[in-house]
Design an enzyme around this catalytic site. Structure first.
Site, PDB file in Angstrom:
ATOM      1  N   GLY A  10       0.694  -1.423  -0.177  1.00  0.00           N
ATOM      2  CA  GLY A  10      -0.179  -0.066  -0.014  1.00  0.00           C
ATOM      3  C   GLY A  10       0.678   1.134  -0.259  1.00  0.00           C
ATOM      4  O   GLY A  10       0.641   2.194   0.479  1.00  0.00           O
ATOM      5  N   ALA A  11       1.802   1.246  -0.822  1.00  0.00           N
ATOM      6  CA  ALA A  11       2.848   2.426  -0.907  1.00  0.00           C
ATOM      7  C   ALA A  11       2.337   3.472  -1.613  1.00  0.00           C
ATOM      8  O   ALA A  11       3.197   4.436  -1.898  1.00  0.00           O
ATOM      9  CB  ALA A  11       4.256   2.027  -1.134  1.00  0.00           C
ATOM     10  N   ARG A  35      -1.491  -1.751  -5.853  1.00  0.00           N
ATOM     11  CA  ARG A  35      -1.894  -2.031  -7.303  1.00  0.00           C
ATOM     12  C   ARG A  35      -1.836  -1.024  -8.287  1.00  0.00           C
ATOM     13  O   ARG A  35      -1.529  -1.217  -9.457  1.00  0.00           O
ATOM     14  CB  ARG A  35      -3.541  -2.035  -7.138  1.00  0.00           C
ATOM     15  N   TYR A 151     -14.829  -4.192   9.318  1.00  0.00           N
ATOM     16  CA  TYR A 151     -13.645  -3.210   9.183  1.00  0.00           C
ATOM     17  C   TYR A 151     -12.884  -3.605  10.711  1.00  0.00           C
ATOM     18  O   TYR A 151     -11.579  -3.890  10.645  1.00  0.00           O
ATOM     19  CB  TYR A 151     -13.690  -1.837   8.913  1.00  0.00           C
ATOM     20  N   GLY A 186      -5.688  13.495   5.527  1.00  0.00           N
ATOM     21  CA  GLY A 186      -4.615  13.517   4.340  1.00  0.00           C
ATOM     22  C   GLY A 186      -4.486  12.159   3.698  1.00  0.00           C
ATOM     23  O   GLY A 186      -3.369  12.318   2.984  1.00  0.00           O
ATOM     24  N   THR A 187      -5.233  11.314   3.840  1.00  0.00           N
ATOM     25  CA  THR A 187      -5.024  10.044   2.971  1.00  0.00           C
ATOM     26  C   THR A 187      -6.604   9.699   2.117  1.00  0.00           C
ATOM     27  O   THR A 187      -7.334  10.404   2.325  1.00  0.00           O
ATOM     28  CB  THR A 187      -4.801   8.620   3.804  1.00  0.00           C
TER      29      THR A 187
HETATM   30  P1  NDP Z   1      -5.066   4.910   1.751  1.00  0.00           P
HETATM   31  O1  NDP Z   1      -6.422   4.613   1.167  1.00  0.00           O
HETATM   32  O2  NDP Z   1      -4.589   6.244   1.362  1.00  0.00           O
HETATM   33  O3  NDP Z   1      -3.948   3.978   1.180  1.00  0.00           O
HETATM   34  C1  NDP Z   1      -4.304   2.540   1.441  1.00  0.00           C
HETATM   35  C2  NDP Z   1      -3.209   1.884   0.332  1.00  0.00           C
HETATM   36  O4  NDP Z   1      -3.788   0.514   0.389  1.00  0.00           O
HETATM   37  C3  NDP Z   1      -2.983   2.427  -0.904  1.00  0.00           C
HETATM   38  O5  NDP Z   1      -1.855   2.419  -1.240  1.00  0.00           O
HETATM   39  C4  NDP Z   1      -3.623   1.195  -1.804  1.00  0.00           C
HETATM   40  O6  NDP Z   1      -3.152   1.163  -2.916  1.00  0.00           O
HETATM   41  C5  NDP Z   1      -3.442   0.197  -0.851  1.00  0.00           C
HETATM   42  N1  NDP Z   1      -4.421  -1.039  -1.098  1.00  0.00           N
HETATM   43  C6  NDP Z   1      -5.558  -1.147  -1.007  1.00  0.00           C
HETATM   44  N2  NDP Z   1      -6.038  -2.541  -1.519  1.00  0.00           N
HETATM   45  C7  NDP Z   1      -4.780  -3.049  -1.783  1.00  0.00           C
HETATM   46  C8  NDP Z   1      -4.607  -4.302  -2.401  1.00  0.00           C
HETATM   47  N3  NDP Z   1      -5.765  -5.189  -2.703  1.00  0.00           N
HETATM   48  N4  NDP Z   1      -3.688  -4.717  -2.700  1.00  0.00           N
HETATM   49  C9  NDP Z   1      -2.464  -3.837  -2.588  1.00  0.00           C
HETATM   50  N5  NDP Z   1      -2.569  -2.744  -2.126  1.00  0.00           N
HETATM   51  C10 NDP Z   1      -3.901  -2.202  -1.561  1.00  0.00           C
HETATM   52  O7  NDP Z   1      -5.265   4.638   3.279  1.00  0.00           O
HETATM   53  P2  NDP Z   1      -4.228   5.172   4.413  1.00  0.00           P
HETATM   54  O8  NDP Z   1      -2.729   5.349   4.060  1.00  0.00           O
HETATM   55  O9  NDP Z   1      -4.980   5.756   5.403  1.00  0.00           O
HETATM   56  O10 NDP Z   1      -4.586   3.608   5.486  1.00  0.00           O
HETATM   57  C11 NDP Z   1      -3.433   2.683   5.244  1.00  0.00           C
HETATM   58  C12 NDP Z   1      -3.616   1.503   6.276  1.00  0.00           C
HETATM   59  O11 NDP Z   1      -3.751   2.314   7.466  1.00  0.00           O
HETATM   60  C13 NDP Z   1      -4.898   0.797   6.243  1.00  0.00           C
HETATM   61  O12 NDP Z   1      -4.412  -0.561   6.526  1.00  0.00           O
HETATM   62  C14 NDP Z   1      -6.005   1.405   7.094  1.00  0.00           C
HETATM   63  O13 NDP Z   1      -6.886   0.463   7.380  1.00  0.00           O
HETATM   64  C15 NDP Z   1      -5.071   1.795   8.294  1.00  0.00           C
HETATM   65  N6  NDP Z   1      -5.512   2.864   9.162  1.00  0.00           N
HETATM   66  C16 NDP Z   1      -5.930   3.879   8.409  1.00  0.00           C
HETATM   67  C17 NDP Z   1      -6.315   4.995   9.267  1.00  0.00           C
HETATM   68  C18 NDP Z   1      -6.898   6.364   8.914  1.00  0.00           C
HETATM   69  O14 NDP Z   1      -7.575   7.173   9.478  1.00  0.00           O
HETATM   70  N7  NDP Z   1      -6.590   6.830   7.653  1.00  0.00           N
HETATM   71  C19 NDP Z   1      -6.210   4.842  10.823  1.00  0.00           C
HETATM   72  C20 NDP Z   1      -5.787   3.595  11.383  1.00  0.00           C
HETATM   73  C21 NDP Z   1      -5.553   2.669  10.496  1.00  0.00           C
HETATM   74  P3  NDP Z   1      -3.949   0.735  -4.472  1.00  0.00           P
HETATM   75  O15 NDP Z   1      -5.117   1.402  -4.341  1.00  0.00           O
HETATM   76  O16 NDP Z   1      -2.984   1.493  -5.289  1.00  0.00           O
HETATM   77  O17 NDP Z   1      -3.741  -0.622  -4.469  1.00  0.00           O
HETATM   78  C1  8X3 Z   2      -9.291   3.883  10.723  1.00  0.00           C
HETATM   79  C2  8X3 Z   2      -9.652   4.609  12.051  1.00  0.00           C
HETATM   80  O1  8X3 Z   2     -11.788   5.162  13.362  1.00  0.00           O
HETATM   81  O2  8X3 Z   2     -12.134   5.428  10.953  1.00  0.00           O
HETATM   82  O3  8X3 Z   2      -8.657   2.657  11.029  1.00  0.00           O
HETATM   83  O4  8X3 Z   2     -11.877   3.180  11.945  1.00  0.00           O
HETATM   84  S1  8X3 Z   2     -11.478   4.459  12.074  1.00  0.00           S
END
Ligand code: NDP
Ligand code: 8X3
Length: 254
Positions: A10-11, A35, A151, A186-187
């Protein structure tokens, strides 16, 4: 610190891209997977050809994971830190209205993808007697909220899988950490959750100061930069503006 190799899922966005930038700043080599290959190419252009190996990978494809790991070029083959970050939330409907297909996608990505990436990279770490698996959990794995159903359950899996990994890896020198952030802005997370509905996606962040992807990246870098004797089991972080809710009591009309 000697040059390390970091494998990040997920970079292409959000935390994963911020984590890549944070480690690249110390001179690490990054295997950047997701992806969307065009995004990963952008990261390589930004950070340099020697620093970033972009690899298109859908973590739901177990055979592809095994192939990617088996075919890593020598300069990137000895992975020091695996950051299992790829993941997503889809929808916020109650369990009796949620889309079963979306539930399956969360399970396949957040749980199966994470465990198969771990399985593919662990043997090399155990053989070398060193390595670190950093799993991206969430406060949603500890504290339920309406609509968090599957989730939150996937993130509870991530927490317990991390602990069980530690049990298996005891004595190998390989470390495991679960990073559990709360509200981070910011994501693309919220936009993905609400299927591109910008108004719904922006609502959780309105008039407040959430954590940033860089805060999370700094935490991941910190846990992975402790002396080899230290294993940070888990880190839960929230923005100051966030705290736990009260228990709810449903009352009938008198
Ligand atoms: P983003 O949606 O910005 O990034 C998610 C990343 O995951 C993207 O790079 C996407 O890349 C990749 N991804 C999704 N599905 C797949 C797949 N099937 N195969 C490979 N890569 C995949 O989200 P965040 O950066 O916010 O989240 C990153 C992680 O942190 C997640 O696990 C999320 O659950 C967790 N998280 C997020 C929080 C938040 O508030 N934002 C809080 C706590 C945890 P691509 O689409 O190019 O494949
Ligand atoms: C993301 C945080 O609170 O939206 O994991 O589920 S929350």
């Amino acid at each position: 610190m000697e040059q390390r190799t970091i494998f990040i899922t997920g970079a292409s966005a959000g935390f994963g891209a911020a984590i890549a930038r944070r480690f690249a700043a110390e001179g690490a080599r990054i295997v950047a997977t997701a992806r969307r290959a065009d995004r990963l190419d952008g990261l390589r252009r930004e950070l340099g050809d020697d620093a970033v190996l972009p690899v298109a990978l859908d973590v739901r494809d177990r055979a592809a994971i095994e192939r990617v790991v088996a075919e890593l070029p020598p300069a990137f083959a000895e992975v020091d830190v695996l950051v299992n970050n790829a993941g997503l939330a889809l929808g916020l409907e109650p369990a009796y209205e949620a889309d079963p297909g979306e539930w399956q996608q969360m399970l396949d990505t957040n749980c199966a993808g994470l465990m198969h990436c771990t399985r593919a990279l662990l043997p090399g770490m155990v053989e070398r007697g060193a390595g670190h698996v950093v799993n991206m959990g969430s406060i949603a794995g500890s504290y339920p909220y309406p609509g968090g159903n599957v989730y939150g359950a996937t993130k509870a899996f991530v927490q317990q899988f991390s602990r069980n990994l530690r049990a298996d890896l005891h004595g190998t020198g390989v470390r495991v950490t679960c990073v559990e952030p709360g509200l981070v802005g910011g994501t693309e997370f919220s936009s993905v959750r609400f299927g591109g509905d910008d108004e719904r996606a922006e609502a959780p962040y309105a008039n407040t100061e959430p954590l940033t992807p860089e805060d999370v990246a700094e935490t991941v870098h910190w846990v992975a930069s402790q002396p080899p004797r230290v294993n940070v089991n888990s880190v839960e972080l929230m923005p100051v503006v966030q705290a736990w809710g009260p228990m709810r009591i449903h009352r009938t009309e008198p």
